[in-house]
Design a protein around this motif. Structure first.
Motif, PDB file in Angstrom:
ATOM      1  N   PRO A   3     -20.837 -20.792  -2.360  1.00  6.84           N
ATOM      2  CA  PRO A   3     -19.651 -20.176  -1.738  1.00  6.84           C
ATOM      3  C   PRO A   3     -18.738 -21.245  -1.173  1.00  6.84           C
ATOM      4  CG  PRO A   3     -21.575 -19.904  -0.341  1.00  6.84           C
ATOM      5  CD  PRO A   3     -22.076 -20.489  -1.638  1.00  6.84           C
ATOM      6  N   SER A   4     -17.442 -21.063  -1.328  1.00  8.33           N
ATOM      7  CA  SER A   4     -16.487 -22.053  -0.825  1.00  8.33           C
ATOM      8  C   SER A   4     -15.197 -21.361  -0.427  1.00  8.33           C
ATOM      9  CB  SER A   4     -16.203 -23.120  -1.889  1.00  8.33           C
ATOM     10  OG  SER A   4     -15.599 -22.526  -3.016  1.00  8.33           O
ATOM     11  N   VAL A   5     -14.392 -22.050   0.365  1.00  9.39           N
ATOM     12  CA  VAL A   5     -13.082 -21.551   0.798  1.00  9.39           C
ATOM     13  C   VAL A   5     -12.016 -22.450   0.191  1.00  9.39           C
ATOM     14  CG1 VAL A   5     -11.587 -21.086   2.765  1.00  9.39           C
ATOM     15  CG2 VAL A   5     -14.047 -20.674   2.952  1.00  9.39           C
ATOM     16  N   SER A   6     -11.023 -21.820  -0.467  1.00 16.46           N
ATOM     17  CA  SER A   6      -9.954 -22.621  -1.072  1.00 16.46           C
ATOM     18  C   SER A   6      -8.614 -21.991  -0.756  1.00 16.46           C
ATOM     19  CB  SER A   6     -10.144 -22.724  -2.590  1.00 16.46           C
ATOM     20  OG  SER A   6     -10.103 -21.438  -3.177  1.00 16.46           O
ATOM     21  N   LEU A   7      -7.571 -22.797  -0.770  1.00 17.03           N
ATOM     22  CA  LEU A   7      -6.205 -22.344  -0.491  1.00 17.03           C
ATOM     23  C   LEU A   7      -5.430 -22.328  -1.805  1.00 17.03           C
ATOM     24  CD1 LEU A   7      -4.181 -21.578   1.732  1.00 17.03           C
ATOM     25  CD2 LEU A   7      -3.545 -23.994   1.856  1.00 17.03           C
ATOM     26  N   LEU A   8      -4.878 -21.137  -2.142  1.00 21.06           N
ATOM     27  CA  LEU A   8      -4.142 -20.978  -3.402  1.00 21.06           C
ATOM     28  C   LEU A   8      -2.706 -20.583  -3.090  1.00 21.06           C
ATOM     29  CD1 LEU A   8      -4.174 -20.801  -6.526  1.00 21.06           C
ATOM     30  CD2 LEU A   8      -4.798 -18.390  -6.284  1.00 21.06           C
ATOM     31  N   GLN A   9      -1.776 -21.303  -3.674  1.00 22.63           N
ATOM     32  CA  GLN A   9      -0.356 -21.015  -3.451  1.00 22.63           C
ATOM     33  C   GLN A   9       0.271 -20.585  -4.778  1.00 22.63           C
ATOM     34  OE1 GLN A   9       1.963 -24.342  -2.095  1.00 22.63           O
ATOM     35  NE2 GLN A   9       3.653 -23.058  -1.391  1.00 22.63           N
ATOM     36  N   LYS A  10       0.973 -19.431  -4.744  1.00 19.09           N
ATOM     37  CA  LYS A  10       1.644 -18.978  -5.971  1.00 19.09           C
ATOM     38  C   LYS A  10       2.945 -18.277  -5.607  1.00 19.09           C
ATOM     39  CE  LYS A  10      -0.663 -14.463  -6.253  1.00 19.09           C
ATOM     40  NZ  LYS A  10      -1.445 -13.559  -7.115  1.00 19.09           N
ATOM     41  N   GLN A  11       3.833 -18.212  -6.592  1.00 15.28           N
ATOM     42  CA  GLN A  11       5.131 -17.563  -6.400  1.00 15.28           C
ATOM     43  C   GLN A  11       5.127 -16.206  -7.086  1.00 15.28           C
ATOM     44  OE1 GLN A  11       7.915 -20.405  -8.005  1.00 15.28           O
ATOM     45  NE2 GLN A  11       8.394 -21.198  -5.957  1.00 15.28           N
ATOM     46  N   SER A  12       5.762 -15.227  -6.467  1.00 16.76           N
ATOM     47  CA  SER A  12       5.903 -13.907  -7.074  1.00 16.76           C
ATOM     48  C   SER A  12       7.246 -13.320  -6.652  1.00 16.76           C
ATOM     49  CB  SER A  12       4.758 -12.980  -6.643  1.00 16.76           C
ATOM     50  OG  SER A  12       4.782 -12.784  -5.237  1.00 16.76           O
ATOM     51  N   LEU A  13       7.782 -12.497  -7.511  1.00 16.16           N
ATOM     52  CA  LEU A  13       9.074 -11.873  -7.248  1.00 16.16           C
ATOM     53  C   LEU A  13       8.830 -10.506  -6.613  1.00 16.16           C
ATOM     54  CD1 LEU A  13      12.159 -11.963  -7.578  1.00 16.16           C
ATOM     55  CD2 LEU A  13      11.875 -10.851  -9.805  1.00 16.16           C
ATOM     56  N   VAL A  14       9.320 -10.325  -5.406  1.00 15.43           N
ATOM     57  CA  VAL A  14       9.158  -9.064  -4.688  1.00 15.43           C
ATOM     58  C   VAL A  14      10.535  -8.450  -4.485  1.00 15.43           C
ATOM     59  CG1 VAL A  14       8.336  -7.952  -2.597  1.00 15.43           C
ATOM     60  CG2 VAL A  14       7.106  -9.930  -3.526  1.00 15.43           C
ATOM     61  N   ALA A  15      10.694  -7.223  -4.959  1.00 17.66           N
ATOM     62  CA  ALA A  15      11.976  -6.537  -4.828  1.00 17.66           C
ATOM     63  C   ALA A  15      12.094  -5.938  -3.436  1.00 17.66           C
ATOM     64  CB  ALA A  15      12.097  -5.444  -5.891  1.00 17.66           C
ATOM     65  N   SER A  16      13.153  -6.295  -2.733  1.00 15.90           N
ATOM     66  CA  SER A  16      13.384  -5.745  -1.406  1.00 15.90           C
ATOM     67  C   SER A  16      13.867  -4.302  -1.529  1.00 15.90           C
ATOM     68  CB  SER A  16      14.424  -6.583  -0.670  1.00 15.90           C
ATOM     69  OG  SER A  16      15.683  -6.459  -1.313  1.00 15.90           O
ATOM     70  N   PRO A  17      13.744  -3.506  -0.463  1.00 16.72           N
ATOM     71  CA  PRO A  17      14.248  -2.125  -0.513  1.00 16.72           C
ATOM     72  C   PRO A  17      15.728  -2.050  -0.871  1.00 16.72           C
ATOM     73  CG  PRO A  17      12.835  -2.428   1.403  1.00 16.72           C
ATOM     74  CD  PRO A  17      13.029  -3.788   0.798  1.00 16.72           C
ATOM     75  N   GLN A  18      16.515  -3.003  -0.341  1.00 18.75           N
ATOM     76  CA  GLN A  18      17.946  -2.990  -0.654  1.00 18.75           C
ATOM     77  C   GLN A  18      18.203  -3.322  -2.124  1.00 18.75           C
ATOM     78  OE1 GLN A  18      20.010  -5.487   2.167  1.00 18.75           O
ATOM     79  NE2 GLN A  18      20.243  -3.781   3.610  1.00 18.75           N
ATOM     80  N   ILE A  20      16.170  -2.627  -4.598  1.00 20.81           N
ATOM     81  CA  ILE A  20      15.783  -1.412  -5.332  1.00 20.81           C
ATOM     82  C   ILE A  20      16.893  -0.371  -5.261  1.00 20.81           C
ATOM     83  CG2 ILE A  20      14.143   0.507  -5.372  1.00 20.81           C
ATOM     84  CD1 ILE A  20      12.010  -1.444  -4.362  1.00 20.81           C
ATOM     85  N   GLU A  21      17.502  -0.223  -4.056  1.00 22.92           N
ATOM     86  CA  GLU A  21      18.600   0.738  -3.908  1.00 22.92           C
ATOM     87  C   GLU A  21      19.815   0.327  -4.734  1.00 22.92           C
ATOM     88  OE1 GLU A  21      19.217   3.841  -1.816  1.00 22.92           O
ATOM     89  OE2 GLU A  21      17.208   3.680  -2.663  1.00 22.92           O
ATOM     90  N   ARG A  24      19.204   1.308  -8.199  1.00 21.89           N
ATOM     91  CA  ARG A  24      19.303   2.755  -8.363  1.00 21.89           C
ATOM     92  C   ARG A  24      20.758   3.220  -8.398  1.00 21.89           C
ATOM     93  NH1 ARG A  24      18.904   7.737  -5.530  1.00 21.89           N
ATOM     94  NH2 ARG A  24      19.340   6.737  -3.525  1.00 21.89           N
ATOM     95  N   LEU A  25      21.621   2.550  -7.623  1.00 17.77           N
ATOM     96  CA  LEU A  25      23.035   2.924  -7.611  1.00 17.77           C
ATOM     97  C   LEU A  25      23.673   2.790  -8.988  1.00 17.77           C
ATOM     98  CD1 LEU A  25      24.430   1.394  -4.282  1.00 17.77           C
ATOM     99  CD2 LEU A  25      23.924   3.775  -4.792  1.00 17.77           C
ATOM    100  N   LEU A  26      23.201   1.817  -9.771  1.00 17.17           N
ATOM    101  CA  LEU A  26      23.779   1.582 -11.084  1.00 17.17           C
ATOM    102  C   LEU A  26      23.658   2.792 -11.995  1.00 17.17           C
ATOM    103  CD1 LEU A  26      22.807  -2.063 -12.115  1.00 17.17           C
ATOM    104  CD2 LEU A  26      25.108  -1.145 -11.815  1.00 17.17           C
ATOM    105  N   GLN A  27      22.518   3.485 -11.923  1.00 15.38           N
ATOM    106  CA  GLN A  27      22.283   4.563 -12.880  1.00 15.38           C
ATOM    107  C   GLN A  27      22.723   5.926 -12.371  1.00 15.38           C
ATOM    108  OE1 GLN A  27      18.120   3.830 -13.360  1.00 15.38           O
ATOM    109  NE2 GLN A  27      17.520   5.380 -11.866  1.00 15.38           N
ATOM    110  N   LEU A  28      23.210   6.011 -11.130  1.00 15.86           N
ATOM    111  CA  LEU A  28      23.674   7.296 -10.606  1.00 15.86           C
ATOM    112  C   LEU A  28      24.978   7.708 -11.275  1.00 15.86           C
ATOM    113  CD1 LEU A  28      23.077   7.012  -6.749  1.00 15.86           C
ATOM    114  CD2 LEU A  28      21.649   8.154  -8.444  1.00 15.86           C
TER     115      LEU A  28
END
Length: 469
Positions: A3-18, A20-21, A24-28
């Motif tokens: 067993p060991s402890v390691s630190l992993l760093q990665k990038q991900s794209l997270v869509a903010s609520p704004q 997403i809104e 959504r406005l585009l298709q209304l």
């Protein structure tokens, strides 16, 4: 394994609520957009609708395209040199007249009929179960049970209602609807009764079996078919079933004075918003730096700025997509559907440097007014059919239009099979398989060559008989 402890760093794209809104406005559609904006106006005290003279969001200038990519310029003039301000355009809803509904029409006739109080009650309940198409959606037995009356009483009132205008209403089946209309014309003889009772044969165009079943020859059958075609299978549809609905185009495409096309957004579909700066200053003056009022104010100000930017970006994206569509489909606007080019979402997306999904959202439930009519933006996207001559490909919509034209030109002695139609298309430079012709023909409800030949023979024999008589 240890067993060991390691630190992993990665990038991900997270869509903010704004974000997403904003997506959504585009298709209304514009009606949904206005509803969304009304809700935001109720929630955010800093927002207020802008007047037409404010010069705020919504006054997006449209480009004038004169037919060449390097001649794209901003402009607002119509062919007569006048301004294209919103007030200069006709309001489409002004031309929509109030139309009497089917239920209004029936209620007026019930009131003028000499019914007893009980019959009036039965008639009102039957009318309440009348569909917009004119058909009755409740059985006599069911209604008699709910009203605690005899079935015979319901049937007697129903028979009276079936003589109302328009002919054919209060029928429970298509056969009964046609029978009512034929009886009112005094044309429901035994032969016609047999035809109405065998509508499935008519749908299959099995004319030989129909002649035997009805006991008539070809000439008589032809006359009967003409009478059936003159009837209305959905008599209620001639009435307005609800409030008048008008498609309001999001984009206007108008001929430009210097040639080419002028593309504009319809300001009536664009919400116009402003931030009430006086209110912001007043609340800021009264509220302390760390007070809850100030936190609320900052949140409202942030949301208001986001909404105005998002609406502005939505308008500009719609305009960009519409402009590229017009650029790609210039030949269609000039010459008609036969010149509609194959076009996909990626082509437009690459041209205006946005993602394919953005174009897909923009073209959903958005309409364009052109000199050739009003079209949904998605109409201009069709698959490519190869050219047999190695030139530009043809759009699927243009191929369907050509198939329809070929069939319309057929004569009794020259009814074409799907293979023959494929050959004719190839002669005009359209490379298409027989099965594709079959698929397009069936989608347009065009009968097979055997059925078309049989119909033409019936019509021809009928016309010859009329000339001889």
């Amino acid at each position: 394994m240890q067993p060991s402890v390691s630190l992993l760093q990665k990038q991900s794209l997270v869509a903010s609520p704004q974000l997403i809104e904003s997506i959504r406005l585009l298709q209304l559609a514009h009606a949904e957009l206005h509803q969304f904006v009304e809700q935001e106006l109720e929630k955010n005290p800093l927002l207020e609708p802008a007047s037409k003279d404010d010069g705020s969001f919504g006054e997006v200038e449209g480009p004038t395209w004169s037919g060449s990519p390097d001649r794209l310029r901003q402009g607002k003039s119509l062919p007569n040199g006048t301004s294209t301000a919103p007030g200069d355009r006709p309001a489409l809803e002004e031309f929509v007249a109030l139309v009497e509904t089917l239920h209004d029409h029936v209620a007026r006739q019930i009131a003028l009929t000499a019914f007893t109080p009980q019959e009036q009650l039965i008639a009102g309940e039957l009318a309440a179960h009348l569909e917009d198409t004119g058909y009755l959606e409740v059985s006599s037995l069911e209604l008699a049970g709910s009203l605690n009356v005899r079935v015979a009483d319901v049937e007697r009132v129903l028979e009276t209602l079936q003589h109302f205008d328009p002919p054919g209403i209060f029928a429970r089946t298509l056969s009964e609807c046609l029978e009512i209309q034929l009886r009112q014309r005094d044309r429901f003889d035994p032969a016609m009764a047999a035809l109405v009772a065998n509508l499935e044969m008519l749908a299959r165009r099995d004319f030989q079996a129909l002649k035997q079943r009805c006991g008539v020859d070809e000439d008589d059958l032809l006359d009967m078919l003409q009478e059936i075609r003159a009837l209305d299978p959905k008599p209620g549809n001639r009435f307005q079933s609800g409030p008048p609905e008008t498609i309001i185009p999001d984009v206007w495409v108008l001929p430009s004075p210097g040639g080419g096309w002028q593309i504009e957004l319809d300001p009536n579909t664009l919400p116009k918003l402003l931030i009430n700066q006086s209110y912001v200053a007043e609340v800021s003056r009264r509220a302390g730096k760390n007070s809850k009022d100030m936190v609320f104010l900052n949140e409202c100000l942030q949301n208001a700025n986001w909404l105005i930017r998002s609406l502005d970006q939505r308008a500009k994206t719609i305009l960009k997509v519409a402009t590229e569509i017009v650029r790609q489909q210039d030949a269609f606007l000039e010459h008609g559907v036969a010149h509609l080019r194959p076009l996909n979402l990626r082509t437009v997306a690459d041209a205006i440097n946005v993602h394919e999904s953005t174009v897909s959202r923009v073209t959903s439930n958005k309409y364009m007014l052109t000199p050739r009519g009003v079209f949904e933006l998605k109409y201009f996207f069709t698959v490519a059919i190869a050219s047999s001559e190695g030139g530009d490909a043809h759009s699927a919509e243009a191929v369907r239009h050509r198939i329809k034209a070929i069939v319309a030109e057929e004569s009794l002695d020259d009814v074409l099979s799907d293979d023959d139609i494929a050959v004719r298309l190839k002669e005009t430079g359209i490379e298409v398989a027989r099965r594709t012709v079959t698929k397009y023909r069936e989608a347009m409800n065009i009968p097979s060559s055997i059925q078309r030949r049989r119909e033409k023979r019936l019509w021809f024999n009928g016309e010859q008989g009329l000339k001889a008589s």
